[in-house]
Scaffold this motif. Sequence first.
Motif, PDB file in Angstrom:
ATOM      1  N   LEU A 596       0.845  -1.196   0.000  1.00  0.00           N
ATOM      2  CA  LEU A 596       0.000   0.000   0.000  1.00  0.00           C
ATOM      3  C   LEU A 596       0.880   1.246   0.000  1.00  0.00           C
ATOM      4  CD1 LEU A 596      -2.983   0.970   0.131  1.00  0.00           C
ATOM      5  CD2 LEU A 596      -2.691   1.125   2.616  1.00  0.00           C
ATOM      6  N   ASP A 597       0.723   2.069  -1.032  1.00  0.00           N
ATOM      7  CA  ASP A 597       1.429   3.349  -1.126  1.00  0.00           C
ATOM      8  C   ASP A 597       0.417   4.483  -1.082  1.00  0.00           C
ATOM      9  OD1 ASP A 597       3.965   2.260  -1.380  1.00  0.00           O
ATOM     10  OD2 ASP A 597       3.854   2.163  -3.571  1.00  0.00           O
ATOM     11  N   VAL A 598       0.871   5.615  -0.589  1.00  0.00           N
ATOM     12  CA  VAL A 598       0.069   6.845  -0.596  1.00  0.00           C
ATOM     13  C   VAL A 598       0.870   7.900  -1.348  1.00  0.00           C
ATOM     14  CG1 VAL A 598      -0.943   8.689   0.775  1.00  0.00           C
ATOM     15  CG2 VAL A 598      -1.131   6.325   1.539  1.00  0.00           C
ATOM     16  N   ALA A 599       0.247   8.547  -2.324  1.00  0.00           N
ATOM     17  CA  ALA A 599       0.879   9.615  -3.092  1.00  0.00           C
ATOM     18  C   ALA A 599      -0.033  10.833  -3.090  1.00  0.00           C
ATOM     19  CB  ALA A 599       1.150   9.155  -4.526  1.00  0.00           C
ATOM     20  N   TRP A 600       0.519  11.986  -3.395  1.00  0.00           N
ATOM     21  CA  TRP A 600      -0.299  13.199  -3.410  1.00  0.00           C
ATOM     22  C   TRP A 600       0.246  14.178  -4.432  1.00  0.00           C
ATOM     23  CZ3 TRP A 600       3.074  11.676   0.253  1.00  0.00           C
ATOM     24  CH2 TRP A 600       4.124  12.545   0.597  1.00  0.00           C
ATOM     25  N   ASP A 601      -0.684  14.996  -4.952  1.00  0.00           N
ATOM     26  CA  ASP A 601      -0.310  16.096  -5.818  1.00  0.00           C
ATOM     27  C   ASP A 601      -0.844  17.381  -5.199  1.00  0.00           C
ATOM     28  OD1 ASP A 601      -3.018  16.218  -6.385  1.00  0.00           O
ATOM     29  OD2 ASP A 601      -2.847  15.233  -8.338  1.00  0.00           O
TER      30      ASP A 601
END
Length: 950
Positions: A596-601
């Motif tokens: 599980l990865d979390v990314a954001w812009d």
Amino acid sequence: MRLSLVVLISAVLSTGPVYGADPVCALLDPDKHPRVTLLEARLLTQPGATWVERTAIDKVLKEQKLQALLAPQGVGDRVRFGKLLKADLLVTVRPVTGTGATALEVIVSETVGGLRLAASAVPVTGDADADVAALLAAVRAGVVRHGEKVTQVVAVPPFVSNDLEHTHDHMRGALAKLAEAEALGRKGVVVVELAEAEALAKELALAAPGTKLERPAPVYLLGEYRHQGQGNERTIALKLRAERAGKPVGKSETFTLKRDAVAAAVRKWSAGAIDAGTDGPGRQPAAPAAEAAQLAARAKTALRLGYWEEAVALAEAALLVDPTQIDLHVFVMIALGDPLRKIHWHELSSRTDGLKAFRRFLLLYRRGLEHLEAFIDAGGDPSRHTMRGTGVDQLFLSYFRGQAYYLRTELVTMHLHAPEGPALLEEARQFERALFARLLKAPQVANASQDVHLQFVAPLLHNLSAAEQYAVVERLLAGLPDAPASAEKARWYLILGFDAFDQPEQGRPAVFRTGPAYEAFKSRVLNEKFRFAAVAKDELARAEKREADSKKYRPPAPATTSARDVRLTALKLELPVLPNRPARPLLGLVAAGPNLDVAWDGMAVYVTKEKGQFERLAPSATWPSLPESVIFDGKYVWASGMDVNPKIGVTGWFLTATDPVAGKTWNLTKTDGLPAPPALTEVQWRSERPLAIAALGPGRVCVAGAAGRAWVATLTFNPATGGTAKVLHEAREAPDRLEKDQWKKTNVKFMPGSVRVLTGASADGQPVTRIVVGRSIGDTPEISARPLIIDPDRATTEVVPDLRVPSFDPRAGNRGKGPMLNGKLFFQEPTLYGEQRLMRLTVPGPVSEVVATGLPRNVWFIHPDGQRFHVIEHVFIPPPAGAQAPARWTSNWWVVEPGATRARLAASGLPHISWVGTSAHYGLVALGESDGPDRTTNFYKVEVAAPAGK
């Protein structure tokens, strides 16, 4: 904001009026308004006053400057004018300027002390009789006040708010008004209010040096309050006391009350304090020095609390009471620096209010210069006042003028969307140049050291062309006396002349010592008949050598290597895009558990449960927003950033907690115990920052923010009950830029940035936790290297004297400065050899130690992957001479291997890398600078080979 500070007390002098006798009054009507003619006819029929004949007034008035008479510095003028007319009161009626509706201003001034007893504006309507009746009532109110025997003078400054938030700041004035009400209803008790800040500048003038008011010392009713608790259990803690000349009057009181009981308590205490003040011999003798010192102390307290308007008001009041406290002029200039800086950076470019802001900016700047003039005229030594905590000491004048950076033609033209801007600017510059030309002649300026003297010369050259600067320098040289010391001062001026240049076009370097104007200047100062020709010849040689030496210097080229130990494999990203919204480049990525990865812009947060498949988390109540910092606490993903309203833009900060497995998001707000974010306007948000966050454990984080005042809290979250915040530390004191060791204080308010949680064990094996909070204050960079160290268990805060963390960037947030590994903080520190070293901060202690040397200068990102550290250096590649291609950036990849004591360059000339992290799906990854019209992110899987031989 209307200030209820009551310090302009009507002068009840030892030689004051004879109570009961009709005063002699003079009616001044400079504009010959028809309503005033009718008013005069009514006044002559009224008992209780004798009026000076109009012919006598007109004769004397011709010899007076009316603006000076009514201006703030007109205290002495009013006294002299009253003596000429043999009048006790001056009643001036004139049209109010700058208002939308027509109105007449009525000012009643007594002539013994020259102070204004009453001032009010009466609207002019179509009913002449009603207008005259209103004017008559305004005049009579001033006459009656003059005739009363004053037995008590009361001053009520706004109460001090000890709240962490600014939500209830309005009560500062409201509670003062309650205390005031008891005084206003009593005969013989005088309460005189100051108007808003601009009117205060007129009222408390500086141009009556030596004026001292001999009057009874006022009783000051002083109060503080703080809100405690939440909801129905909320109470207000009050501290109330009265003072006269620094000594207690009556009984001090401390209450903790529900809101509905506060008003009665304040009124009752105020009445008792006023009664206590009238005991004894009645009118007590004045103590100007003690009263002025008390006012000055309160001014400094107000500035520490961030109330610059009140600070300036109190300081100017102290100067009126005791003009010998000339250092208060410097205090006012420094206090005005804060609003000047805020207007400069956050309001002047507003398309709707820019002109209004610029006018206010110029008024404040001129107000500060008037204080400088009064300081120098009173014999003040400018070299005694330097700004502290800025790396090097800075003269207070340099600081003050530095806030006026917008006094430049090109900036006003570019940013101020109003045709009036250049004319207003030129008027301000003419005033500035005339003032400094005069101040240069003051002995303490003329004979000052080079650095101090040239601070007073700089405004004469500001924003001028090179040719105009040459002319100024020649005038200064011509004005030097025939004395041995003049040769050295001529050298100072010639340095300015030889270094003068025209403001270059954007993107072009400045060009020195060229053109016809320069050749003419050089010819004149090198002429053998010129008395300083030898000095000029010597200084020109030095200037040309400095220029030649500067051309020899070239910054060291970034390191390069033939090694290719870093392999970047580009991966295709499929980000969900909302309708009618362009794609945005990713700002960061963290692992949030197995697979599980979390990314954001810049507008959303995403999870990847499968390789390459990004799911946009369901928007919270605050999104669309600007997430800037994202962390994983072992259970929840926390995001902080700036909240966005699509109609008006950024409105404040937000904080969310997300269950990445369930995909559910919760907002954390003031209902969870967090201090409320400040209400932001269109221009104010640019100076705000999001909350800084760090994980303390599953469902528990540390949060640092600023709601006008800085705070640090722990926040525990449970989906069933919401969040529970506990404030560990408050910093409510405004920076004092004259204080040398301000960084040692923990209570100076700051803008928070990075927060990190350090863990370790004591000698007996007990767990130790410390929170490290980076802080930033404008103009005081030393504070940025001195973080707060907080013990969350004991709720104690300290600044460790021997600890400096120079690259724990308080603005970096989550962007690769100050990474954590195994409960330890890592940061870079510059050395004397042009490189940096990797440092480690541990607890107990905390103690810093060297991990490795050889890091490059331009470190952008540090990421620990296991026991190996990856360091990204940004390298600027300028375009070839004459080429149309834009400049570009590349990256060098450095590695600190486990057990190594020096960093190695693993690869150079890589694409521009903005982020490095560890993915649950791909391992080590990097985010490259977005390119192409679709602004997609370059996403790389990274493999770093071991060094040769291993």
